[in-house]
Design a protein around this motif. Structure first.
Motif, PDB file in Angstrom:
ATOM      1  N   PHE A  62      35.591 -98.406  19.883  1.00  0.00           N
ATOM      2  CA  PHE A  62      36.315 -97.865  19.310  1.00  0.00           C
ATOM      3  C   PHE A  62      37.194 -98.564  17.491  1.00  0.00           C
ATOM      4  O   PHE A  62      36.073 -99.129  16.878  1.00  0.00           O
ATOM      5  N   GLY A  63      37.160 -97.179  17.018  1.00  0.00           N
ATOM      6  CA  GLY A  63      37.337 -97.132  15.718  1.00  0.00           C
ATOM      7  C   GLY A  63      38.658 -98.885  15.480  1.00  0.00           C
ATOM      8  O   GLY A  63      39.088 -99.374  16.547  1.00  0.00           O
ATOM      9  N   LYS A  64      39.051 -98.490  13.872  1.00  0.00           N
ATOM     10  CA  LYS A  64      39.627-100.178  13.828  1.00  0.00           C
ATOM     11  C   LYS A  64      41.358 -99.946  14.086  1.00  0.00           C
ATOM     12  O   LYS A  64      42.066-100.740  14.144  1.00  0.00           O
ATOM     13  N   GLY A  65      42.029 -98.273  14.221  1.00  0.00           N
ATOM     14  CA  GLY A  65      42.799 -97.749  14.496  1.00  0.00           C
ATOM     15  C   GLY A  65      44.412 -97.365  13.788  1.00  0.00           C
ATOM     16  O   GLY A  65      43.760 -98.071  12.010  1.00  0.00           O
ATOM     17  N   MET A  66      44.298 -96.443  13.604  1.00  0.00           N
ATOM     18  CA  MET A  66      45.324 -95.831  12.553  1.00  0.00           C
ATOM     19  C   MET A  66      46.677 -95.967  12.350  1.00  0.00           C
ATOM     20  O   MET A  66      47.121 -95.927  13.778  1.00  0.00           O
ATOM     21  N   LYS A  67      47.833 -97.397  12.207  1.00  0.00           N
ATOM     22  CA  LYS A  67      49.351 -96.721  12.270  1.00  0.00           C
ATOM     23  C   LYS A  67      49.976 -95.442  11.800  1.00  0.00           C
ATOM     24  O   LYS A  67      50.075 -95.674  10.553  1.00  0.00           O
ATOM     25  N   MET A  69      45.000-104.910  14.042  1.00  0.00           N
ATOM     26  CA  MET A  69      45.652-103.853  15.201  1.00  0.00           C
ATOM     27  C   MET A  69      44.192-103.621  16.183  1.00  0.00           C
ATOM     28  O   MET A  69      43.216-103.344  17.108  1.00  0.00           O
ATOM     29  N   GLU A  70      43.025-103.968  15.591  1.00  0.00           N
ATOM     30  CA  GLU A  70      41.853-103.789  16.006  1.00  0.00           C
ATOM     31  C   GLU A  70      41.645-104.360  17.498  1.00  0.00           C
ATOM     32  O   GLU A  70      41.658-105.520  17.280  1.00  0.00           O
TER      33      GLU A  70
END
Lengths: 116, 113
Positions: free
Chosen positions: A106-111, B41-42
């Motif tokens: 997974f990527g680190k995510g984007m809020k 979030m990670e």
């Protein structure tokens, strides 16, 4: 080694704006799979799309569209005419084809916050 | 309708307590995973299993342990909870591994005080 980079950590837009979420990946394999997941405030991860490395055709599903470009190792996600319900954390993910033993990276995510 | 269930949904517990987070799936999937998600979030993979009696540690070192005695059940245990264990824990399953994506549970938000 596999790697997924979501350079944007947080984006805030006003309702009805279009927004593009960037995803860049690294892999040595020629056969791989890319995914986008959405995590609303309730916490669960919801599957949005799966794309294999041999299918570069862009896809549109309602207000969502995905642009897969192998030449730049990117798999970007665009929301058209954003709505408040689109507010969530979005994850890009990559899996190489290893006969069933592979794991998702997974990527680190984007809020994304969509304001009324 | 969820096919993978996590309980409890929220848990606040004191330091030193032993806790077990439950994860069950009704899809007959062989592969199951536990992720720890920090406030930034990670997602960090902490445990996974490719079938009954098979468990492996993930990419992030964790003081938790898991077991896989039945295909549908993959519980995670903390023998002695600490404030550093405060996090969201997400369970996932897959029929054929990462290439086909994972189905996720709703998560357990754990707070250790």
């Amino acid at each position: 080694a596999q790697k997924v980079t979501q350079a944007q950590t947080e984006i805030s837009v006003v309702e009805k704006e279009d927004v593009t979420l960037d995803c860049v990946y690294e892999t040595r394999d020629t056969t791989y799979y890319l995914f986008w997941y959405k995590q609303p405030p309730s916490g669960e991860l919801v599957f949005l799309i799966r794309r294999n490395s041999f299918d570069e055709q862009n896809e549109i599903s309602g207000r969502y569209s995905w642009n897969f470009q192998k030449s730049t190792s990117s798999f970007n996600f665009t929301i058209t005419a954003s709505q408040v319900v689109d507010s969530a954390v979005y994850f890009c993910a990559l899996s190489e084809d290893q006969g069933g033993s592979e794991k998702l990276v997974f990527g680190k995510g984007m809020k994304l916050t969509v304001n009324p | 309708e969820a096919d993978i269930y996590q309980t409890p949904r929220y848990l606040v517990i004191g330091t030193g307590k032993k806790i077990t987070l439950e994860c069950s799936q009704t899809m007959g999937h062989d592969k199951m995973y536990w992720y720890q998600q920090d406030p930034g979030m990670e997602l960090h993979l902490i445990h996974y299993s490719y079938g009954v009696n098979s468990t492996e540690k993930g990419d992030l070192s964790s003081e938790s342990t898991v077991s896989r005695i039945r295909t549908e059940h993959f519980p995670l245990t903390l023998e002695s909870a600490r404030p550093s264990h405060t996090s969201q824990y997400l369970c996932a399953s897959s029929a054929r591994g990462g290439s086909y994506g994972y189905t996720f549970g709703s998560g357990t938000r754990l707070t250790v005080v």
